[in-house]
Design a protein around this motif. Sequence first.
Motif, PDB file in Angstrom:
ATOM      1  N   MET A  44       0.815  -1.227   0.000  1.00 50.96           N
ATOM      2  CA  MET A  44       0.000   0.000   0.000  1.00 50.96           C
ATOM      3  C   MET A  44       0.850   1.279   0.000  1.00 50.96           C
ATOM      4  O   MET A  44       0.424   2.307  -0.494  1.00 50.96           O
ATOM      5  N   ASP A  45       2.075   1.198   0.551  1.00 47.39           N
ATOM      6  CA  ASP A  45       2.919   2.403   0.673  1.00 47.39           C
ATOM      7  C   ASP A  45       3.813   2.635  -0.547  1.00 47.39           C
ATOM      8  O   ASP A  45       4.699   3.477  -0.520  1.00 47.39           O
ATOM      9  N   GLY A  46       3.596   1.852  -1.632  1.00 48.71           N
ATOM     10  CA  GLY A  46       4.405   2.041  -2.849  1.00 48.71           C
ATOM     11  C   GLY A  46       5.638   1.159  -2.895  1.00 48.71           C
ATOM     12  O   GLY A  46       6.350   1.148  -3.890  1.00 48.71           O
ATOM     13  N   THR A  47       5.920   0.427  -1.801  1.00 48.68           N
ATOM     14  CA  THR A  47       7.033  -0.538  -1.818  1.00 48.68           C
ATOM     15  C   THR A  47       6.516  -1.877  -2.357  1.00 48.68           C
ATOM     16  O   THR A  47       5.353  -1.985  -2.735  1.00 48.68           O
ATOM     17  N   PHE A  48       7.386  -2.889  -2.368  1.00 42.69           N
ATOM     18  CA  PHE A  48       7.020  -4.176  -2.960  1.00 42.69           C
ATOM     19  C   PHE A  48       7.310  -5.325  -2.001  1.00 42.69           C
ATOM     20  O   PHE A  48       8.042  -5.161  -1.023  1.00 42.69           O
ATOM     21  N   GLN A  49       6.732  -6.507  -2.325  1.00 47.90           N
ATOM     22  CA  GLN A  49       7.029  -7.730  -1.574  1.00 47.90           C
ATOM     23  C   GLN A  49       7.114  -8.911  -2.533  1.00 47.90           C
ATOM     24  O   GLN A  49       6.549  -8.871  -3.624  1.00 47.90           O
ATOM     25  N   LYS A  50       7.836  -9.936  -2.104  1.00 52.09           N
ATOM     26  CA  LYS A  50       8.009 -11.127  -2.942  1.00 52.09           C
ATOM     27  C   LYS A  50       8.365 -12.317  -2.045  1.00 52.09           C
ATOM     28  O   LYS A  50       9.015 -12.142  -1.006  1.00 52.09           O
ATOM     29  N   THR A  51       7.923 -13.507  -2.453  1.00 54.47           N
ATOM     30  CA  THR A  51       8.198 -14.733  -1.695  1.00 54.47           C
ATOM     31  C   THR A  51       8.776 -15.807  -2.617  1.00 54.47           C
ATOM     32  O   THR A  51       8.274 -16.005  -3.718  1.00 54.47           O
ATOM     33  N   VAL A  52       9.833 -16.484  -2.166  1.00 55.58           N
ATOM     34  CA  VAL A  52      10.381 -17.641  -2.886  1.00 55.58           C
ATOM     35  C   VAL A  52      10.346 -18.824  -1.914  1.00 55.58           C
ATOM     36  O   VAL A  52      10.940 -18.770  -0.830  1.00 55.58           O
ATOM     37  N   THR A  53       9.622 -19.875  -2.290  1.00 57.85           N
ATOM     38  CA  THR A  53       9.361 -21.008  -1.398  1.00 57.85           C
ATOM     39  C   THR A  53      10.289 -22.193  -1.687  1.00 57.85           C
ATOM     40  O   THR A  53      10.494 -22.555  -2.842  1.00 57.85           O
ATOM     41  N   LEU A  54      10.828 -22.769  -0.611  1.00 55.97           N
ATOM     42  CA  LEU A  54      11.702 -23.941  -0.701  1.00 55.97           C
ATOM     43  C   LEU A  54      10.992 -25.134  -0.055  1.00 55.97           C
ATOM     44  O   LEU A  54      10.620 -25.069   1.119  1.00 55.97           O
ATOM     45  N   THR A  55      10.775 -26.192  -0.836  1.00 59.69           N
ATOM     46  CA  THR A  55      10.104 -27.385  -0.296  1.00 59.69           C
ATOM     47  C   THR A  55      11.141 -28.481  -0.010  1.00 59.69           C
ATOM     48  O   THR A  55      11.546 -29.211  -0.913  1.00 59.69           O
ATOM     49  N   VAL A  56      11.598 -28.533   1.241  1.00 58.05           N
ATOM     50  CA  VAL A  56      12.498 -29.617   1.681  1.00 58.05           C
ATOM     51  C   VAL A  56      12.100 -30.032   3.094  1.00 58.05           C
ATOM     52  O   VAL A  56      11.617 -29.209   3.870  1.00 58.05           O
ATOM     53  N   PHE A  57      12.298 -31.304   3.417  1.00 59.31           N
ATOM     54  CA  PHE A  57      11.968 -31.789   4.753  1.00 59.31           C
ATOM     55  C   PHE A  57      13.027 -31.333   5.755  1.00 59.31           C
ATOM     56  O   PHE A  57      14.198 -31.161   5.394  1.00 59.31           O
ATOM     57  N   PRO A  58      12.617 -31.142   7.026  1.00 61.61           N
ATOM     58  CA  PRO A  58      13.558 -30.655   8.048  1.00 61.61           C
ATOM     59  C   PRO A  58      14.847 -31.462   8.142  1.00 61.61           C
ATOM     60  O   PRO A  58      15.910 -30.887   8.348  1.00 61.61           O
ATOM     61  N   ASP A  59      14.781 -32.824   7.984  1.00 60.57           N
ATOM     62  CA  ASP A  59      16.017 -33.612   8.092  1.00 60.57           C
ATOM     63  C   ASP A  59      17.009 -33.252   6.982  1.00 60.57           C
ATOM     64  O   ASP A  59      18.219 -33.368   7.147  1.00 60.57           O
ATOM     65  N   GLU A  60      16.461 -32.751   5.820  1.00 58.53           N
ATOM     66  CA  GLU A  60      17.310 -32.311   4.695  1.00 58.53           C
ATOM     67  C   GLU A  60      18.069 -31.049   5.072  1.00 58.53           C
ATOM     68  O   GLU A  60      19.262 -30.925   4.828  1.00 58.53           O
TER      69      GLU A  60
END
Length: 324
Positions: A243-259
Motif C-alpha cells: 500500500m505504501d508504494g514498496t514491494f514484496q516477494k516470496t520464494v518457497t523452498l520445499t524440503v523436509f527438516p532432516d534435509e
Amino acid sequence: GPIMLFHVFNFSQCVSHTFTTLYTGINGHTIAGIREFSAVTTLDGRQIDYYDSEIKELIPRQDWMKEFASTDTWKQDTEIRQQVQQIYKNNIHVLIERFNQSHGVHTYQRMYGCDWDDQTGASEGFNQYGYDGEDYVTLDVKLLRYMAAVPQGIITMLKWNNDRAQLELLRQYYQHECVHWLKQFLTSTENKTPELSLLQKNFSSPVECHITGFYPAAVTITWLKNGQEHYEDVDFGDLLPNMDGTFQKTVTLTVFPDEWKKNQYVCVVEHEGNTIQKILRKDEIKSNNSKFLIVWYSVFIVVILFRIFIILYVYMSFSDLSLN
C-alpha cells in the motif's frame, strides 16, 4: 467505456526503468467520484504526481517530489494540464461524432513516456492515444510518424503528421527531455532495503523466504544449498505491490527438516547493490502456526472449565443433599 492502459510495465527487467504520463478525459462525468479530466505520472509503476479537473493543481505523490513542486517546470506542467483538460473536453465530443455514437459515457486517453536501460543506456519512447479503451492513434517514435489504429483515426493521423513544428518538439522530448527527467527523478527516489523473514506454517511445511518493504522493484532472490545455487523444489512467487508504494516477494523452498539439518540452505537477496541473507535454521524461522496454537489453547481452556463445572456441579449436588 472501460478505462484501459495500453503499456505494460515489466518489473522483471532488473535494469529497465519506465517513466510514464497518463491523461484521461471522461465525458458524462456527472457520475459521483468520476473526474472530467485526470493526469498521473508514474516512475517504475509508482505514482509520483497527480492532477484532476476538481483540484486544478499538480500534487506531488512522493515526499521526495515536493522539492520539484516549487520549480518553474512544476508551474508550467500545471498550466499544461489545465490546457489539456479543455482540449480533451472538446476532443471527446469530436470523437463521439466521428464514431457516430450517442452521448453516453466515453473516455479519451493519452499515454506517453520512455523506457531507459541503466546498463546499456538504450532508451525507447512511446506515445499512444486511446478511445473507449481501444487504441486510436499511435506515434512511431523512431520514424516520428503517427499511425491510425482504426479508420476513424485517419483524419487525426493526417492532420498531426502535417504538423512539423509539433513533431520537432516531440523529437526533442524523446531524444533528450524524457530520459533526462527519468534520471533526475530516479536519483531523488528513496531506496528502501527489503526486510527478510523465513516463514513456515508448521514444522513439515515448505519454508518461505519472504521479503517486503523494498523499493525500487528490481530484486534477485536465490536459495543456496551448501554454497551452490539451488533451483530444485523452489517456487518463485509474483512481485506484489504494498500500500505504501514498496514491494514484496516470496520464494518457497520445499524440503523436509532432516534435509536442511544435514545441508546448509541460505536465502540470499540482492537489491540495489546490497546483499542480505539468512541461513535456514530453526531459530531463524518465524512460525505461521499461531492460529493453531490459539485453537489448541481455546480447546484446553474449554476442557479445564468443563472439568471445573463438573466438580462444582457435583459439589453443589452434595451440598443440596446434605441440607436435607
